[in-house]
Write an enzyme that holds these catalytic residues in place. Structure first.
Site, PDB file in Angstrom:
ATOM      1  N   HIS A  45       0.818  -1.208   0.000  1.00  0.00           N
ATOM      2  CA  HIS A  45       0.000   0.000   0.000  1.00  0.00           C
ATOM      3  C   HIS A  45       0.854   1.260   0.000  1.00  0.00           C
ATOM      4  O   HIS A  45       0.526   2.240  -0.676  1.00  0.00           O
ATOM      5  CB  HIS A  45      -0.920  -0.020   1.230  1.00  0.00           C
ATOM      6  N   HIS A  91     -10.259   2.604  -1.791  1.00  0.00           N
ATOM      7  CA  HIS A  91     -10.534   2.193  -0.416  1.00  0.00           C
ATOM      8  C   HIS A  91     -11.326   0.886  -0.482  1.00  0.00           C
ATOM      9  O   HIS A  91     -12.349   0.716   0.160  1.00  0.00           O
ATOM     10  CB  HIS A  91     -11.298   3.282   0.341  1.00  0.00           C
TER      11      HIS A  91
END
Length: 746
Positions: A45, A91
């Site tokens: 990430h 997300h």
């Protein structure tokens, strides 16, 4: 003191060889707090360890680019010393675990990325993908995820006070329990008021501002770098909880503090205090000393590990100019927000973390950033296996008119009004074109300029041919902003894929980068920001490779805006571009012929875009719009020509529905391919008869075929003299408008 075992290393998402590299870089064993910091910064990430080698191939510079990738958001020049800052981010994982908060905090995070640059957010969009609502096994869960995500997006955006002006909603089996929630935001900033996330200036104080730190979101970054299984729903503590009202206060306080001149650098705490402090120090080439004892906390007994890894929302890390910290604190206090000095910028490249008088972490900054793993992962030879099987695309018992009605009611084509009606689309009164059009448009007040924006992607095409699918996504995004009269100027992207540890996934990722590169270079739209989201899979099943393109365009004069609805009785309807036999991977193939996505992928048939011909069509339309010769323009994509014409007939923005008489002659394709094929590089336009000669002159070498004219309240289509469709527009519009709502309520 906790002993670091192989099990603890694995729990932190690190491989054994990565842990050995950490020990080598530090010259010793890390403690648990230091391991936690490494786990965040070396996660997929944050470090992009599987994608960095490929992302470097994208074009990132151009005459308008002010801030390229690497900051919180990209910034491009739009003239008169004004700039726009924008970015799209995923997300996905949090939205699977807790749809409302996952989607809501996705909106909050992308808004902070924009106003951290000094820009006031003026528009938001979202790209959403879910599993089929009628799926026998997961349909109810898919409905629940959709409803939760839409509610979360609406809640955060509406309360914060930013208009949600556009986006897309797509359904496919691969997104069952693998929802994609990609959030986009765009803000306006003066060129001389852009801020950067750098911790520069030795001796400058470091301030913590915004919400108090809690235990929500701990391990959020590492959770977003792993695939899911049946235990995923137990990970709710890794999903942050947002407060849009507090974020609105944070926005105003940050912008006021920036205008005061007291701030040197600022960074959103996206992946916590860890990422913001490390990234700010790395960009500036400095060190930081931070005392966690001073951090405002909303829970008792928090450890240094928890405070560093917490992803509590609505927080900023600020580097103030030495001697002006009191000024910054007072500004935030005026907005009822915590703002305290927690450290300072120091010489060297060490991040030192104190807590209750003890040194809890002493880390080399560049080891956390520049030394993060960078993988050239193995790739299969081809993006995906293709059987080349022929497909039965016959109508069966359907008539062409009924097929059109069914297509208009299909999940991927029907109106998404149920979704965007839950969003405030008009707050701040800048919105010039509302959701449902080819692209959204937001005015720049006190000028005649406007910004057009859209989000586009097609995982099905990309799964069939990753290189061509990526080109198609960029081309369609550019075409959509052109259809409202905007010149495409720059791109942001969100690249959603399954596990990078699979060779076929990395092959498709690499091919997508190449396709994006070629298309962005052709349209002169550099990539100024973006996000990569890997590990989008649940119980071993991955999503389709889904690159989402956020295209931004500039309109010099809002008086020349164009919308997609037919306007006047008697106007001529025409199509720019050429129709080919592109039926085999279409919505028709799935809805009418009943083929699955897997069957379409196995066939290997995907529309191909010729970038030079695409550019010719787009530039031709912009010429016609600039001369004020066009009354409507609508991108021809999902569902083909018949769907595009029908949508142009529907009522919108107070305009009554109209009908059309379409007479297609000298056609050599099968009727189904003519009406429903999804050949790219086509735009349906309408114009007054008195402009026909001038339009033909300006069109020049660009193919244009007249199809018919606007009339009545029925859509009549004939091909080579044979009547094939005759249906009342009201009947078609009703099927299109109510389909999603009916599915959700069934």
């Amino acid at each position: 003191m906790t002993t670091i075992t192989a099990e603890i290393v694995e729990q932190h998402g690190l491989k054994p060889d990565e842990y050995e590299k950490i020990k080598e870089l530090m010259g010793r064993e890390p403690n648990l707090t230091e391991l936690g910091v490494f786990s965040v910064m070396w996660s997929e990430h944050c470090s992009y360890k599987s994608s960095r080698v490929h992302l470097k191939r994208l074009p990132v510079t151009g005459p308008r680019v002010i801030v390229p990738p690497g900051e919180n958001a990209g910034v491009v020049d739009i003239g008169d010393d004004w700039c726009v800052a924008f970015k799209v981010e995923s997300h996905n994982h949090p939205s699977f675990i807790e749809p409302f908060q996952g989607a809501a905090t996705g909106v909050g995070g992308i808004l902070r990325d924009v106003f951290t640059m000094g820009a006031r957010p003026i528009a938001a969009m979202n790209s959403l993908r879910f599993g089929p609502l009628g799926d026998a096994k997961n349909g109810n869960r898919n409905k629940s995820i959709l409803k939760g995500c839409v509610e979360g997006i609406g809640h955060y955006g509406n309360c914060f006070g930013v208009p949600t002006v556009g986006g897309e909603v797509v359904f496919d089996e691969s997104y069952s329990l693998n929802p994609l929630v990609n959030a986009f935001a765009l803000g306006l900033v003066r060129k001389d008021q852009i801020f950067f996330g750098k911790a520069s200036g030795i001796g400058n104080p470091v301030l913590y501002a915004g919400a108090k730190t809690g235990r929500d979101g701990i391990h959020g970054a590492t959770m977003a770098s792993a695939e899911f299984d049946d235990e995923a729903l137990e990970k709710r503590p890794t999903v942050q909880v947002g407060d849009p009202f507090l974020e609105k206060l944070l926005l105003e306080a940050c912008l006021e503090a920036m205008r005061s001149g007291a701030i040197k650098g600022i960074q959103d705490m996206g992946a916590g205090l860890t990422s913001s402090s490390v990234e700010m120090a790395a960009r500036a080439g400095t060190g930081l000393e931070i005392d966690l004892t001073l951090v405002p906390q909303r829970e008792t007994g928090m450890t240094a590990y928890e405070m560093l890894l917490s992803e509590s929302q609505e927080r900023m890390l600020i580097v103030a100019r030495e001697g002006r910290e009191k000024e910054v604190v007072e500004i935030f206090a005026k907005w009822d927000l915590d703002c305290v000095v927690i450290g300072k910028v120091v010489e060297g490249d060490r991040l030192k973390i104190m807590h209750n008088g003890d040194l809890m972490a002493d880390l080399p900054v560049l080891a956390l950033t520049d030394e993060a793993p960078k993988y050239q992962r193995s790739m299969s030879q081809v993006s995906s296996p293709k059987s080349g099987q022929s497909l039965d695309l016959g109508l069966g018992t359907w008539g062409l008119g009924q097929a059109l009605k069914e297509l208009l009611a299909s999940p991927n084509i029907c109106s998404k009004r149920w979704v965007y009606e839950q969003y405030d689309t008009m707050v701040r009164t800048n919105t010039a074109i509302l959701p449902g059009a080819d692209a959204a448009v937001v005015r720049i007040k006190e000028t005649r300029r406007a910004i057009a924006m859209c989000l586009d992607g097609n995982g099905k095409f990309t799964a069939i041919n990753a290189y061509e699918g990526a080109k198609l996504a960029v081309a369609e995004a550019a075409r959509n902003v052109v259809c409202v009269g905007a010149k495409p100027i720059a791109v942001t992207n969100c690249l959603n894929f399954a596990s990078p540890e699979r060779p076929e996934v990395m092959r498709s990722f690499s091919d997508v980068i190449d396709g994006m590169k070629d298309a962005c270079e052709a349209f002169e739209t550099p990539v100024v920001s973006g996000n990569v989201s890997f590990y989008n899979e649940t119980d071993g099943r991955g999503i389709l490779p889904t690159p989402v393109i956020g295209m931004v365009g500039l309109i010099e004069d809002t008086r020349k805006l164009v919308t997609h609805g037919f306007k006047n009785e008697g106007d001529i309807i025409a199509v720019l571009g050429v129709t080919r036999d592109d039926l085999s991977a279409s919505e028709y193939a799935q809805t009418i012929a009943g083929l699955s996505t897997d069957q379409l992928i196995a066939s290997g048939n995907c529309p191909m875009v010729d970038l030079e011909k695409e550019k010719l069509v787009q530039e031709t339309l912009l010429k016609l719009i600039d001369q004020c010769l066009i009354n409507s323009a609508h991108d021809c994509s999902d569902g083909g020509l018949a769907v595009t014409i029908a949508e142009s007939c529907f009522s919108s923005l107070g305009r009554e529905a109209v009908g059309a008489e379409i007479a297609m002659i000298d056609r050599e394709l099968a009727h189904e391919a003519d009406l429903f094929g999804e050949t790219p590089s086509r735009i349906v336009i309408s114009f007054a008869r008195e402009n026909e000669a001038k339009i033909r002159e300006l069109v020049g070498e660009c193919p244009m075929t007249e199809l018919g004219w606007v009339t009545g309240d029925t859509l009549n289509i004939s091909i080579n003299g044979e009547a094939v469709v005759s249906t009342a527009i009201g009947e078609l519009e009703s099927a299109w408008r109510d389909a999603l709502k009916n599915r959700l309520e069934s």
